[in-house]
Write an enzyme that holds these catalytic residues in place. Structure first.
Site, PDB file in Angstrom:
ATOM      1  N   ARG A 125       0.816  -1.230   0.000  1.00 27.93           N
ATOM      2  CA  ARG A 125       0.000   0.000   0.000  1.00 27.93           C
ATOM      3  C   ARG A 125       0.848   1.278   0.000  1.00 27.93           C
ATOM      4  O   ARG A 125       0.386   2.331   0.415  1.00 27.93           O
ATOM      5  CB  ARG A 125      -0.982   0.003   1.171  1.00 27.93           C
ATOM      6  CG  ARG A 125      -2.019  -1.108   1.112  1.00 27.93           C
ATOM      7  CD  ARG A 125      -3.119  -0.896   2.131  1.00 27.93           C
ATOM      8  NE  ARG A 125      -4.130  -1.940   2.021  1.00 27.93           N
ATOM      9  CZ  ARG A 125      -4.132  -3.066   2.756  1.00 27.93           C
ATOM     10  NH1 ARG A 125      -3.172  -3.259   3.650  1.00 27.93           N
ATOM     11  NH2 ARG A 125      -5.080  -3.954   2.597  1.00 27.93           N
ATOM     12  N   LYS A 147       2.735  10.910 -11.776  1.00 30.37           N
ATOM     13  CA  LYS A 147       1.918  10.009 -12.590  1.00 30.37           C
ATOM     14  C   LYS A 147       2.676   8.701 -12.794  1.00 30.37           C
ATOM     15  O   LYS A 147       3.805   8.697 -13.291  1.00 30.37           O
ATOM     16  CB  LYS A 147       1.599  10.633 -13.949  1.00 30.37           C
ATOM     17  CG  LYS A 147       0.488  11.656 -13.926  1.00 30.37           C
ATOM     18  CD  LYS A 147       0.129  12.062 -15.343  1.00 30.37           C
ATOM     19  CE  LYS A 147      -1.062  12.987 -15.380  1.00 30.37           C
ATOM     20  NZ  LYS A 147      -1.431  13.362 -16.767  1.00 30.37           N
ATOM     21  N   GLU A 189       9.044  17.196 -25.700  1.00 34.11           N
ATOM     22  CA  GLU A 189       8.387  17.580 -24.454  1.00 34.11           C
ATOM     23  C   GLU A 189       8.874  18.949 -23.972  1.00 34.11           C
ATOM     24  O   GLU A 189       8.113  19.711 -23.377  1.00 34.11           O
ATOM     25  CB  GLU A 189       8.634  16.525 -23.371  1.00 34.11           C
ATOM     26  CG  GLU A 189       7.927  15.195 -23.616  1.00 34.11           C
ATOM     27  CD  GLU A 189       6.446  15.217 -23.237  1.00 34.11           C
ATOM     28  OE1 GLU A 189       5.926  16.289 -22.871  1.00 34.11           O
ATOM     29  OE2 GLU A 189       5.809  14.152 -23.321  1.00 34.11           O
ATOM     30  N   LYS A 231       6.717  22.619 -15.026  1.00 33.95           N
ATOM     31  CA  LYS A 231       5.869  21.501 -14.615  1.00 33.95           C
ATOM     32  C   LYS A 231       5.626  21.515 -13.115  1.00 33.95           C
ATOM     33  O   LYS A 231       4.506  21.258 -12.652  1.00 33.95           O
ATOM     34  CB  LYS A 231       6.486  20.173 -15.031  1.00 33.95           C
ATOM     35  CG  LYS A 231       5.565  18.984 -14.702  1.00 33.95           C
ATOM     36  CD  LYS A 231       5.901  17.731 -15.450  1.00 33.95           C
ATOM     37  CE  LYS A 231       4.830  16.674 -15.225  1.00 33.95           C
ATOM     38  NZ  LYS A 231       5.100  15.422 -15.975  1.00 33.95           N
ATOM     39  N   GLU A 241      -4.802  16.638 -11.545  1.00 36.98           N
ATOM     40  CA  GLU A 241      -5.329  16.970 -12.870  1.00 36.98           C
ATOM     41  C   GLU A 241      -6.837  17.192 -12.881  1.00 36.98           C
ATOM     42  O   GLU A 241      -7.578  16.651 -13.703  1.00 36.98           O
ATOM     43  CB  GLU A 241      -4.957  15.879 -13.871  1.00 36.98           C
ATOM     44  CG  GLU A 241      -4.946  16.355 -15.321  1.00 36.98           C
ATOM     45  CD  GLU A 241      -4.346  15.330 -16.266  1.00 36.98           C
ATOM     46  OE1 GLU A 241      -5.102  14.767 -17.061  1.00 36.98           O
ATOM     47  OE2 GLU A 241      -3.122  15.108 -16.202  1.00 36.98           O
ATOM     48  N   ARG A 245      -3.637  21.357 -14.757  1.00 34.12           N
ATOM     49  CA  ARG A 245      -2.597  20.374 -15.066  1.00 34.12           C
ATOM     50  C   ARG A 245      -2.845  19.673 -16.397  1.00 34.12           C
ATOM     51  O   ARG A 245      -1.908  19.210 -17.045  1.00 34.12           O
ATOM     52  CB  ARG A 245      -2.475  19.340 -13.939  1.00 34.12           C
ATOM     53  CG  ARG A 245      -1.399  18.304 -14.230  1.00 34.12           C
ATOM     54  CD  ARG A 245      -1.073  17.399 -13.057  1.00 34.12           C
ATOM     55  NE  ARG A 245      -0.076  16.413 -13.455  1.00 34.12           N
ATOM     56  CZ  ARG A 245       0.587  15.628 -12.626  1.00 34.12           C
ATOM     57  NH1 ARG A 245       0.361  15.692 -11.321  1.00 34.12           N
ATOM     58  NH2 ARG A 245       1.475  14.761 -13.073  1.00 34.12           N
ATOM     59  N   ASN A 249      -0.965  17.845 -21.097  1.00 33.01           N
ATOM     60  CA  ASN A 249      -1.287  16.804 -22.072  1.00 33.01           C
ATOM     61  C   ASN A 249      -1.367  17.340 -23.497  1.00 33.01           C
ATOM     62  O   ASN A 249      -1.815  16.627 -24.405  1.00 33.01           O
ATOM     63  CB  ASN A 249      -2.619  16.133 -21.710  1.00 33.01           C
ATOM     64  CG  ASN A 249      -2.552  15.389 -20.399  1.00 33.01           C
ATOM     65  OD1 ASN A 249      -1.598  14.670 -20.130  1.00 33.01           O
ATOM     66  ND2 ASN A 249      -3.556  15.580 -19.559  1.00 33.01           N
ATOM     67  N   HIS A 252      -0.874  15.105 -26.458  1.00 35.19           N
ATOM     68  CA  HIS A 252      -0.901  13.722 -26.003  1.00 35.19           C
ATOM     69  C   HIS A 252      -2.192  12.986 -26.366  1.00 35.19           C
ATOM     70  O   HIS A 252      -2.175  11.767 -26.495  1.00 35.19           O
ATOM     71  CB  HIS A 252      -0.674  13.664 -24.494  1.00 35.19           C
ATOM     72  CG  HIS A 252       0.730  13.982 -24.091  1.00 35.19           C
ATOM     73  ND1 HIS A 252       1.330  15.191 -24.360  1.00 35.19           N
ATOM     74  CD2 HIS A 252       1.669  13.248 -23.433  1.00 35.19           C
ATOM     75  CE1 HIS A 252       2.567  15.176 -23.886  1.00 35.19           C
ATOM     76  NE2 HIS A 252       2.795  14.018 -23.321  1.00 35.19           N
ATOM     77  N   HIS A 256      -1.044   9.733 -27.920  1.00 34.69           N
ATOM     78  CA  HIS A 256      -1.281   8.425 -27.316  1.00 34.69           C
ATOM     79  C   HIS A 256      -2.040   7.510 -28.269  1.00 34.69           C
ATOM     80  O   HIS A 256      -1.816   6.291 -28.279  1.00 34.69           O
ATOM     81  CB  HIS A 256      -2.062   8.582 -26.006  1.00 34.69           C
ATOM     82  CG  HIS A 256      -1.232   9.071 -24.869  1.00 34.69           C
ATOM     83  ND1 HIS A 256      -1.770   9.444 -23.659  1.00 34.69           N
ATOM     84  CD2 HIS A 256       0.114   9.252 -24.741  1.00 34.69           C
ATOM     85  CE1 HIS A 256      -0.798   9.828 -22.843  1.00 34.69           C
ATOM     86  NE2 HIS A 256       0.350   9.728 -23.478  1.00 34.69           N
ATOM     87  N   HIS A 270       7.755   7.935 -27.766  1.00 34.68           N
ATOM     88  CA  HIS A 270       6.753   8.803 -27.146  1.00 34.68           C
ATOM     89  C   HIS A 270       6.912  10.256 -27.595  1.00 34.68           C
ATOM     90  O   HIS A 270       5.933  10.916 -27.951  1.00 34.68           O
ATOM     91  CB  HIS A 270       6.849   8.720 -25.627  1.00 34.68           C
ATOM     92  CG  HIS A 270       5.909   9.629 -24.915  1.00 34.68           C
ATOM     93  ND1 HIS A 270       4.533   9.477 -24.950  1.00 34.68           N
ATOM     94  CD2 HIS A 270       6.133  10.741 -24.159  1.00 34.68           C
ATOM     95  CE1 HIS A 270       3.959  10.442 -24.248  1.00 34.68           C
ATOM     96  NE2 HIS A 270       4.909  11.219 -23.759  1.00 34.68           N
TER      97      HIS A 270
END
Length: 375
Positions: A125, A147, A189, A231, A241, A245, A249, A252, A256, A270
């Site tokens: 956990r 993330k 990026e 960032k 997000e 935030r 993306n 993206h 993606h 990527h």
């Protein structure tokens, strides 16, 4: 010997941490970990390629300060962000008797960071972890912000969690061993930060971008620090997000989808997908009347001038892709809210916004133009 480093705070209350950027950081990583976290057992997660370059240096530094450690190495490449590799990594942790006071060190690029971070989030956990990114892309993006995720057949990063690292250590020296294609992937990026929030930074990149790509130490350090500062500020205001935030993306949503269609097999990195996605998002901004063509052309010129792809025709195998299949991938994206796809668009360079009010026909048209080489 480590030279002066720059410290960038990520302010998240009791989850706050620092990003340290400098040269020679890996040589003294053992001292850094002992100083910040005390005596803990270290679990280093890396991949086969990174291990050949940097694992020995890291292990030597950890041994020098007397810390105990274990090493788990995964196959290189996006395919390792899978349930199979996650299960294997967790089993290695448990066989090594990981405890909650252990410390997981993610030594590698975005794949290692995402997988190790997610494993850290779910093992017992939650076990503390440190990001030690070894690619430019991971240094300016995936190592910061918490993330963590793995991929599924339906799309990228669909299974994961927000789980912040305790520390990010960025050694700029590691970039010297990267292939140029990997440097370019990370550069995409970097450009993103200028486009979404910092026009002055984009203008600096127009002048200095080729220096970054050719190995200029100061230019690289400046770009990394500026990207991380941007960032960190965004994440500090919106950790999970729910608002601003999402502008991170930019590119993206399309990117993606392109990665998913390429099946994460290495044909499309990527950062290359992000470059393609940013141009698609800019074209969408233009045809919806939000952004003028001169701004779009300016970005297109810069990306092409440094060697990044701007449309899907750059590889013949992509030009035969099906528009409907790509739109379907976009529909599986995490940024779908209340049945509507959220896009990040630009009003101008440095001024981005989030919207769900996009005509699906325009999305299909942009993808078609990318496939045909008309972006």
């Amino acid at each position: 010997m480590m030279k002066s480093e720059e410290i960038i705070p990520v302010n998240l209350g009791d989850r706050s941490y620092e990003i340290c950027v400098g040269s020679g950081i890996l040589e003294t990583i053992g001292v850094s970990l002992l100083k910040r976290f005390g005596v803990r057992k270290i679990f280093i997660v890396t991949d086969h390629e990174v291990a050949t370059h940097w694992l020995g240096l890291v292990v030597a530094s950890i041994k020098k300060v007397g810390l105990k450690y274990e090493v788990a190495s995964i196959p290189s490449g996006e395919g390792s962000k899978s349930f199979y590799q996650l299960e294997g990594l967790l089993n290695q942790f448990f066989e090594a008797r990981i405890a909650r006071d252990g410390l997981i060190v993610a030594l590698g690029g975005g794949v290692v960071g995402d997988l190790a971070g997610f494993a850290a989030a779910v093992a017992l956990r939650g076990v503390d972890f440190v990001q030690v990114p070894t690619t430019l892309l991971a240094q300016v993006d995936s190592s910061v912000g918490g993330k963590t995720a793995i991929n599924t057949a339906q799309g990228k990063n669909l299974v994961g969690s927000f789980y912040q690292p305790r520390l990010v250590l960025i050694d700029t020296d590691v970039l010297d061993t990267l292939p140029q294609r990997q440097i370019l992937s990370g550069y995409a990026e970097i450009v993103k930060y200028g486009l979404i929030k910092n026009r002055q930074f984009f203008e600096w990149l127009e002048v200095n971008g080729k220096k970054i790509l050719s190995g200029d130490t100061e230019a690289r350090r400046t770009a990394i620090v500026e990207s991380c500062k941007t960032k960190a500020a965004i994440v500090g205001d919106d950790e999970k997000e729910t608002g601003e935030r999402a502008i991170l993306n930019f590119g993206h949503t399309f990117g993606h989808a392109f990665e998913a269609e390429a099946k994460f097999n290495g044909d499309l990195l990527h950062g290359e997908a992000v470059a393609l996605g940013m141009m698609a998002a800019l074209k969408l901004s233009k045809i919806t009347g939000i952004c003028n063509g001169q701004e779009v052309d300016r970005v297109n010129f810069h990306l092409q001038s440094v060697g990044l792809p701007v449309n899907l025709s750059f590889l013949d195998k992509f030009s035969g892709w099906n528009v409907d299949a790509l739109v379907k991938h976009i529909g599986h994206d995490k940024k779908v809210l209340d049945g509507k796809i959220r896009f990040i668009l630009l009003k101008e360079i440095g001024n981005s916004f989030i919207t769900s009010e996009v005509d699906p026909n325009n999305v299909s048209a942009v993808i078609s133009q990318s496939l045909e080489g008309r972006l």
